[in-house]
Write a protein that holds these residues in place. Structure first.
Motif, PDB file in Angstrom:
ATOM      1  N   LEU A 290      -4.843 -17.210  -5.637  1.00 55.16           N
ATOM      2  CA  LEU A 290      -5.515 -18.458  -5.303  1.00 55.16           C
ATOM      3  C   LEU A 290      -6.517 -18.810  -6.391  1.00 55.16           C
TER       4      LEU A 290
ATOM      5  N   THR B 188     -16.236 -19.628   2.487  1.00 51.31           N
ATOM      6  CA  THR B 188     -15.225 -20.661   2.693  1.00 51.31           C
ATOM      7  C   THR B 188     -15.084 -21.428   1.389  1.00 51.31           C
TER       8      THR B 188
ATOM      9  N   CYS C  67      -3.158 -22.821  -4.262  1.00 50.16           N
ATOM     10  CA  CYS C  67      -2.307 -21.635  -4.250  1.00 50.16           C
ATOM     11  C   CYS C  67      -1.471 -21.609  -5.534  1.00 50.16           C
TER      12      CYS C  67
ATOM     13  N   LEU D 283      -2.229 -15.673   6.411  1.00 50.35           N
ATOM     14  CA  LEU D 283      -3.387 -15.092   7.084  1.00 50.35           C
ATOM     15  C   LEU D 283      -3.290 -13.573   6.971  1.00 50.35           C
TER      16      LEU D 283
ATOM     17  N   VAL E 216      -8.105 -13.009   4.004  1.00 49.72           N
ATOM     18  CA  VAL E 216      -7.965 -14.377   4.505  1.00 49.72           C
ATOM     19  C   VAL E 216      -8.018 -14.352   6.036  1.00 49.72           C
TER      20      VAL E 216
ATOM     21  N   ILE F  52      -7.069 -20.594   7.362  1.00 48.66           N
ATOM     22  CA  ILE F  52      -6.485 -21.543   6.418  1.00 48.66           C
ATOM     23  C   ILE F  52      -6.446 -22.899   7.111  1.00 48.66           C
TER      24      ILE F  52
ATOM     25  N   ARG G  37      -5.107 -26.809   6.258  1.00 43.29           N
ATOM     26  CA  ARG G  37      -4.401 -27.726   5.350  1.00 43.29           C
ATOM     27  C   ARG G  37      -4.286 -29.072   6.040  1.00 43.29           C
TER      28      ARG G  37
ATOM     29  N   ILE H  75      -0.408 -20.908   3.176  1.00 44.79           N
ATOM     30  CA  ILE H  75      -0.568 -21.951   2.165  1.00 44.79           C
ATOM     31  C   ILE H  75       0.410 -21.625   1.035  1.00 44.79           C
TER      32      ILE H  75
ATOM     33  N   VAL I 134      -9.885 -22.325   2.689  1.00 46.63           N
ATOM     34  CA  VAL I 134      -9.588 -20.945   3.078  1.00 46.63           C
ATOM     35  C   VAL I 134     -10.888 -20.211   3.367  1.00 46.63           C
ATOM     36  N   THR I 135     -10.902 -19.459   4.458  1.00 48.04           N
ATOM     37  CA  THR I 135     -12.042 -18.609   4.782  1.00 48.04           C
ATOM     38  C   THR I 135     -11.661 -17.168   4.479  1.00 48.04           C
ATOM     39  N   LEU I 136     -12.552 -16.499   3.746  1.00 49.66           N
ATOM     40  CA  LEU I 136     -12.344 -15.103   3.341  1.00 49.66           C
ATOM     41  C   LEU I 136     -13.478 -14.264   3.892  1.00 49.66           C
TER      42      LEU I 136
ATOM     43  N   ASN J  39      -0.165 -10.005   0.243  1.00 52.33           N
ATOM     44  CA  ASN J  39       0.039 -10.483   1.615  1.00 52.33           C
ATOM     45  C   ASN J  39       0.229  -9.283   2.533  1.00 52.33           C
TER      46      ASN J  39
END
Length: 103
Positions: free
Chosen positions: A5, A19, A24, A31, A49, A52, A54, A62, A70-72, A99
């Motif tokens: 990302l 956030t 991508c 997620l 992640v 997400i 969108r 994504i 995106v929240t991490l 992933n």
């Protein structure tokens, strides 16, 4: 590493959550994806992640070339701010990771 990302903007940052607006570059990113490295600076991070969004709607994935919010969650969120490159321009960080295993 199968997830990448590019960070365009940090929208909100706390001690363990950040956030960001992203694009991508490699994926799709799902997620639960776990990011461990900032590509150009080699800074170690440990961010997962957890959200997400969108087109204003929550999503589970994504895809490459798409953008989203995106929240991490985890450690290293402070590494996601742009840095000034050799040409004197801002360089947007790119994070790399993996992933989760397919269900």
């Amino acid at each position: 590493m199968d997830a990448e990302l590019q960070i365009h903007e940090v929208r909100g940052a706390g001690a363990t959550e950040v956030t960001v607006v992203v694009r991508c570059l490699r994926g799709p990113v799902r997620l639960g994806a776990r990011f461990s490295l900032v590509r150009d600076t080699r800074a170690p991070i440990d961010l997962t992640v957890t959200g997400i969004v969108r087109y204003g709607r929550p999503d589970r994935v994504i895809d490459p070339v798409h953008s989203g919010l995106v929240t991490l969650r985890g450690t290293g969120g402070h590494e996601l701010r742009p840095v000034v490159g050799e040409a004197g321009r801002e360089v947007m960080p790119v994070i790399q990771g993996d992933n989760p295993a397919a269900p």
